[in-house]
Design a protein around this motif. Structure first.
Motif, mmCIF file in Angstrom:
data_model
loop_
_atom_site.group_PDB
_atom_site.id
_atom_site.type_symbol
_atom_site.label_atom_id
_atom_site.label_comp_id
_atom_site.label_asym_id
_atom_site.label_seq_id
_atom_site.Cartn_x
_atom_site.Cartn_y
_atom_site.Cartn_z
ATOM 1 N N PRO A 111 35.654 49.298 45.371
ATOM 2 C CA PRO A 111 35.274 50.681 45.694
ATOM 3 C C PRO A 111 34.010 51.158 44.986
ATOM 4 N N LYS A 112 33.884 50.858 43.698
ATOM 5 C CA LYS A 112 32.706 51.317 42.954
ATOM 6 C C LYS A 112 31.422 50.811 43.600
ATOM 7 N N GLU A 113 31.387 49.532 43.864
ATOM 8 C CA GLU A 113 30.169 48.927 44.412
ATOM 9 C C GLU A 113 29.925 49.356 45.853
ATOM 10 N N LYS A 114 30.967 49.371 46.661
ATOM 11 C CA LYS A 114 30.798 49.683 48.085
ATOM 12 C C LYS A 114 30.407 51.145 48.312
ATOM 13 N N ILE A 115 30.946 52.048 47.518
ATOM 14 C CA ILE A 115 30.558 53.453 47.652
ATOM 15 C C ILE A 115 29.075 53.602 47.314
ATOM 16 N N CYS A 116 28.652 52.989 46.217
ATOM 17 C CA CYS A 116 27.241 53.068 45.823
ATOM 18 C C CYS A 116 26.335 52.452 46.883
ATOM 19 N N GLU A 117 26.722 51.306 47.433
ATOM 20 C CA GLU A 117 25.932 50.663 48.488
ATOM 21 C C GLU A 117 25.828 51.563 49.720
ATOM 22 N N PRO A 136 43.003 58.354 28.919
ATOM 23 C CA PRO A 136 42.027 57.427 28.337
ATOM 24 C C PRO A 136 42.463 55.964 28.392
ATOM 25 N N ILE A 137 43.739 55.689 28.268
ATOM 26 C CA ILE A 137 44.206 54.297 28.281
ATOM 27 C C ILE A 137 44.083 53.713 29.684
ATOM 28 N N LYS A 138 44.583 54.437 30.672
ATOM 29 C CA LYS A 138 44.494 53.971 32.061
ATOM 30 C C LYS A 138 43.027 53.812 32.474
ATOM 31 N N ARG A 139 42.192 54.765 32.094
ATOM 32 C CA ARG A 139 40.781 54.721 32.458
ATOM 33 C C ARG A 139 40.113 53.501 31.825
ATOM 34 N N MET A 140 40.539 53.141 30.590
ATOM 35 C CA MET A 140 39.947 51.999 29.903
ATOM 36 C C MET A 140 40.229 50.705 30.681
ATOM 37 N N PHE A 141 41.432 50.578 31.233
ATOM 38 C CA PHE A 141 41.784 49.363 31.951
ATOM 39 C C PHE A 141 41.342 49.381 33.407
ATOM 40 N N LEU A 142 41.470 50.514 34.064
ATOM 41 C CA LEU A 142 41.143 50.603 35.482
ATOM 42 C C LEU A 142 39.703 51.018 35.745
ATOM 43 N N GLY A 143 39.088 51.654 34.771
ATOM 44 C CA GLY A 143 37.743 52.180 34.990
ATOM 45 C C GLY A 143 37.817 53.438 35.824
ATOM 46 N N SER A 144 36.718 54.097 35.944
ATOM 47 C CA SER A 144 36.665 55.315 36.736
ATOM 48 C C SER A 144 35.637 55.126 37.818
ATOM 49 N N VAL A 145 36.095 55.145 39.063
ATOM 50 C CA VAL A 145 35.183 54.978 40.197
ATOM 51 C C VAL A 145 34.180 56.120 40.209
ATOM 52 N N SER A 146 34.646 57.345 39.983
ATOM 53 C CA SER A 146 33.738 58.490 40.015
ATOM 54 C C SER A 146 32.702 58.394 38.896
ATOM 55 N N ASN A 147 33.111 57.964 37.717
ATOM 56 C CA ASN A 147 32.168 57.820 36.610
ATOM 57 C C ASN A 147 31.131 56.747 36.931
ATOM 58 N N TYR A 148 31.568 55.626 37.439
ATOM 59 C CA TYR A 148 30.649 54.545 37.792
ATOM 60 C C TYR A 148 29.644 55.028 38.837
ATOM 61 N N CYS A 149 30.140 55.648 39.886
ATOM 62 C CA CYS A 149 29.256 56.097 40.971
ATOM 63 C C CYS A 149 28.268 57.144 40.487
ATOM 64 N N SER A 150 28.736 58.056 39.647
ATOM 65 C CA SER A 150 27.830 59.111 39.173
ATOM 66 C C SER A 150 26.686 58.535 38.347
ATOM 67 N N ASN A 151 26.885 57.355 37.778
ATOM 68 C CA ASN A 151 25.842 56.717 36.978
ATOM 69 C C ASN A 151 25.020 55.688 37.746
ATOM 70 N N HIS A 152 25.401 55.386 38.990
ATOM 71 C CA HIS A 152 24.716 54.318 39.718
ATOM 72 C C HIS A 152 24.125 54.714 41.065
ATOM 73 N N VAL A 153 24.337 55.925 41.525
ATOM 74 C CA VAL A 153 23.712 56.349 42.788
ATOM 75 C C VAL A 153 22.498 57.211 42.468
ATOM 76 N N SER A 154 21.585 57.282 43.427
ATOM 77 C CA SER A 154 20.339 58.010 43.194
ATOM 78 C C SER A 154 20.406 59.469 43.628
ATOM 79 N N CYS A 155 21.514 59.872 44.255
ATOM 80 C CA CYS A 155 21.637 61.263 44.702
ATOM 81 C C CYS A 155 22.604 62.021 43.769
#
Length: 164
Positions: A111-117, A136-155
């Motif tokens: 999801p993280k990569e495909k949303i950004c693409e 914080p524990i769940k986020r550490m293991f699963l990551g945050s799709v919204s956090n990843y996308c907010s840091n990797h998209v140009s909009c």
């Protein structure tokens, strides 16, 4: 707001969670599209190989360990399609209730990569997504799709939080 300030492409990522549907509703309530603009709902489905990680496994006592069971994989793919269809149907009902015309895309992968693409390919002016507010524990293991996308998209990214 003048037509020059209206958005041409807004992407809303949905995953079936209540928070992602709140993100969709937020977009419908707040986004002003250019007359030629589009609202695109995307859903990312896990690849069958990830779901097939549930494969029955090796045959005991020396059987092949990398044997793929086609019927098992097909059943997982069919189940994923039913889930995806239900998510898209629910999102389209929310849009219909708001008299909104939208486009949909179903992508397969991380999801993280495909949303950004998708955001980059569609030249989106805004990405809207929900946030499940993992601890914080769940986020550490699963990551945050919204956090990843907010840091990797140009909009710009609008993250609609769920109720805590």
């Amino acid at each position: 707001m003048t037509e020059n300030n209206k958005l041409r492409c807004v992407v809303v990522a949905v995953d079936g969670s209540e928070e992602s549907m709140k993100g969709l509703q937020w977009a419908l309530d707040n986004v002003k599209l250019h007359p030629e603009g589009s609202l695109v709902i995307i859903h990312v489905q896990s690849p069958p190989s990830i779901a097939a990680g549930l494969n029955p496994g090796s045959i005991p006592f020396g059987g092949p360990s990398d044997l793929e069971v086609p019927a098992f994989t097909a059943a997982i793919e069919a189940h994923q399609r039913r889930i995806t269809d239900a998510i898209i149907t629910h999102a389209l009902k929310i849009c219909a209730d708001n008299n909104a015309e939208v486009k949909t895309q179903v992508l397969i992968g991380d999801p993280k990569e495909k949303i950004c693409e998708a955001v980059e390919e569609l030249h989106a002016d805004l990405l809207v997504m929900g946030c499940r507010s993992f601890g914080p524990i769940k986020r550490m293991f699963l990551g945050s799709v919204s956090n990843y996308c907010s840091n990797h998209v140009s909009c710009p990214v609008m993250i609609v939080k769920g109720t805590a």
